[in-house]
Design an enzyme around this catalytic site. Structure first.
Site, PDB file in Angstrom:
ATOM      1  N   ASP A  88     -48.700 -52.932  -9.231  1.00  0.00           N
ATOM      2  CA  ASP A  88     -48.118 -53.514  -8.025  1.00  0.00           C
ATOM      3  C   ASP A  88     -47.766 -54.955  -8.392  1.00  0.00           C
ATOM      4  O   ASP A  88     -48.643 -55.825  -8.429  1.00  0.00           O
ATOM      5  CB  ASP A  88     -49.159 -53.439  -6.902  1.00  0.00           C
ATOM      6  CG  ASP A  88     -48.749 -54.265  -5.693  1.00  0.00           C
ATOM      7  OD1 ASP A  88     -47.644 -54.840  -5.703  1.00  0.00           O
ATOM      8  OD2 ASP A  88     -49.548 -54.337  -4.741  1.00  0.00           O
ATOM      9  N   LYS A 126     -39.974 -61.387  -1.954  1.00  0.00           N
ATOM     10  CA  LYS A 126     -41.005 -62.284  -2.488  1.00  0.00           C
ATOM     11  C   LYS A 126     -40.481 -63.076  -3.682  1.00  0.00           C
ATOM     12  O   LYS A 126     -41.191 -63.890  -4.260  1.00  0.00           O
ATOM     13  CB  LYS A 126     -42.240 -61.484  -2.898  1.00  0.00           C
ATOM     14  CG  LYS A 126     -42.975 -60.912  -1.688  1.00  0.00           C
ATOM     15  CD  LYS A 126     -44.377 -60.545  -2.030  1.00  0.00           C
ATOM     16  CE  LYS A 126     -44.976 -59.642  -0.977  1.00  0.00           C
ATOM     17  NZ  LYS A 126     -45.369 -60.370   0.239  1.00  0.00           N
ATOM     18  N   CYS A 178     -53.585 -58.611   4.644  1.00  0.00           N
ATOM     19  CA  CYS A 178     -53.482 -57.190   4.275  1.00  0.00           C
ATOM     20  C   CYS A 178     -54.428 -56.864   3.132  1.00  0.00           C
ATOM     21  O   CYS A 178     -54.081 -56.102   2.222  1.00  0.00           O
ATOM     22  CB  CYS A 178     -52.061 -56.808   3.897  1.00  0.00           C
ATOM     23  SG  CYS A 178     -50.926 -56.954   5.248  1.00  0.00           S
TER      24      CYS A 178
HETATM   25  C1  LIG Z   1     -49.958 -57.708  -3.941  1.00  0.00           C
HETATM   26  C2  LIG Z   1     -49.011 -57.166  -2.900  1.00  0.00           C
HETATM   27  N1  LIG Z   1     -48.694 -55.867  -2.916  1.00  0.00           N
HETATM   28  C3  LIG Z   1     -47.844 -55.331  -2.034  1.00  0.00           C
HETATM   29  C4  LIG Z   1     -47.272 -56.092  -1.044  1.00  0.00           C
HETATM   30  C5  LIG Z   1     -46.353 -55.438  -0.091  1.00  0.00           C
HETATM   31  O1  LIG Z   1     -45.068 -55.958  -0.184  1.00  0.00           O
HETATM   32  P1  LIG Z   1     -43.958 -55.460   0.837  1.00  0.00           P
HETATM   33  O2  LIG Z   1     -44.489 -55.751   2.212  1.00  0.00           O
HETATM   34  O3  LIG Z   1     -42.758 -56.245   0.502  1.00  0.00           O
HETATM   35  O4  LIG Z   1     -43.795 -54.010   0.620  1.00  0.00           O
HETATM   36  C6  LIG Z   1     -47.588 -57.451  -0.962  1.00  0.00           C
HETATM   37  C7  LIG Z   1     -47.050 -58.290   0.124  1.00  0.00           C
HETATM   38  O5  LIG Z   1     -47.711 -59.184   0.615  1.00  0.00           O
HETATM   39  C8  LIG Z   1     -48.465 -57.996  -1.918  1.00  0.00           C
HETATM   40  O6  LIG Z   1     -48.779 -59.292  -1.909  1.00  0.00           O
END
Ligand SMILES: Cc1ncc(COP(=O)(O)O)c(C=O)c1O
Length: 409
Positions: free
Chosen positions: A203, A229, A368
């Site tokens: 990820d 991001k 999250c």
């Molecule tokens: C480590 C990580 N993984 C996944 C995501 C999910 O990203 P998205 O909401 O753009 O799918 C985020 C977003 O904060 C993140 O920081």
């Protein structure tokens, strides 16, 4: 775009229209970059230019505009692929990193995992890299196992040999923590997993703005990224996977564009990556995404990393000077621009609200990553996260706003 245009941060900042505003009468200090970065003017313009001059549906029409839109969309795929050292047909455009992870859970994992198999995650994952696997576990009766993390916010790889067994078929971990900012020891995890026949998903949602990514050097099998991001638009991201894996995977969503031919009762699938892109895609987003990676490439990661280290070191030093403030995770510059902290006796939401009244945008909450909050024994943290347009003055404003919040409570 030449480097000379970006010879200092003030010049870079100039490219970001949103940063020119005042919030509640104060200069905007945007420190919520881990949630979403702002977009430079060239990203915004590439999208409006597409809307003004090139909009049409892709892969369908044989008229001029459709060909132009298709060219632009596929060119974007090439530029995004270059960004991670991949081939363009290994890039599947998705809505975001979350959708990319879900795509793997719904296709590769559905096909290749069976009851009793294990997906190995870590305890510091974003919900986007936990919940899709929980759903899979319910559907397929697979099991989840978690690598712990240590006090500096890094996955503890020393337990790999204790935790490992041959039922682990897939490992999915983040390359950079969105709570601690730490870069994870993924090389070690990948080689350990590969030597035992498991495949690895990274990820890279948080990492992509802060460090160069090479899927070849990392030797991972899947990678998920979001455009928003890394100075790009929302609503687009990608899944990268090794070609042979993508070719063997069943489709994700069914519909137009992902098929070669359709009968009333059966269909055959298009080639990769189109097999995974059902329906009209985010063409405008792809235009912005390509511009965003060009923007980053024109800055260069040396510049980005150097700048973010200066900011991070300065911020940690100043924040730790504040009585009753705890910074979580690593205190050295292996942090890449994400700092989570807690101010004694003030709920993080209250801190964030007072900071907002001073024009400072930070994130407060569980980010999250509720399992991390439980482990830290806090309901939430305040998170200040940096991007290339932030300055030491921004940190000074942050620090004085926190001091003001402390007086207020
Ligand atoms: C480590 C990580 N993984 C996944 C995501 C999910 O990203 P998205 O909401 O753009 O799918 C985020 C977003 O904060 C993140 O920081």
């Amino acid at each position: 775009m030449s480097m000379s245009k970006y010879n200092n941060i003030a010049h870079i900042k100039e490219q970001f229209p949103v940063l020119k505003q005042t919030i509640h009468g104060n200069r905007l200090v945007y420190l919520d970059n881990a949630a979403s970065t702002q977009r430079p003017i060239q990203v915004i313009e590439s999208m409006t230019d597409y809307a003004r001059n090139s909009h049409s549906n892709v892969h369908r029409g044989i008229h001029f505009l459709s060909e132009k839109a298709t060219y632009l969309y596929e060119k974007s795929r090439e530029r995004v692929a270059e960004f991670i050292g991949a081939k363009s047909d290994e890039i599947v455009f998705t809505r975001n990193a979350t959708e990319a992870i879900n795509l793997v859970a719904r296709t590769w994992a559905e096909q290749n995992l069976s009851e009793g198999d294990i997906v190995l995650l870590s305890e510091l994952e974003h919900h986007s890299n936990i919940v899709p696997w929980q759903l899979l576990s319910e559907r397929k009766k697979i099991r989840l196992r978690f690598l712990p993390f240590n006090d500096i916010g890094k996955i503890d790889v020393s337990v790999l040999s204790d935790i490992w067994d041959e039922s682990i078929k897939l490992v999915s971990v983040s390359l950079m923590s969105n709570v601690f900012g730490t870069i994870q020891p993924v090389e070690e995890i990948i080689s350990y997993a590969h030597a035992r026949g498991a495949i690895v998903m990274l990820d890279a949602a948080q990492a992509a703005a802060h460090m160069p990514l090479s899927v070849k050097a990392l030797n991972c099998d899947f990678m998920a990224v979001s455009a928003h991001k890394i100075y790009g638009p929302t609503g687009i991201g990608f899944l990268w996977a090794k070609r042979d894996i993508l070719e063997d995977m069943p489709p994700f969503l069914g519909g137009g564009d992902m098929i070669l031919s359709v009968d009333l009762y059966s269909s055959s699938w298009n080639d990769i990556p189109h097999k995974f892109e059902a329906g009209t895609p985010n063409i405008e987003g792809a235009a912005g995404f390509a511009e965003a990676v060009s923007f980053i490439s024109s800055l260069g990661f040396d510049t980005i990393i150097k700048h973010e280290r200066v900011l991070t070191d300065y911020a940690i030093e100043r924040l730790e000077d504040i009585e009753g403030l705890t910074v979580y995770g690593s205190k050295d510059s292996s942090h890449r621009g994400v700092i989570s902290f807690y101010v004694d006796n003030i709920h993080p939401h209250d801190v964030a609200q007072i900071l907002d009244s001073r024009g400072v945008a930070v994130r407060a909450g569980h980010h999250c990553a509720q399992p991390i909050m439980k482990r830290l024994s806090v309901p939430a943290t305040v998170r200040a996260s940096f991007a290339i347009y932030n300055t030491v003055e921004d940190i000074d404003v942050l620090v004085s706003a926190i001091k003001y919040a402390k007086e207020f409570f």
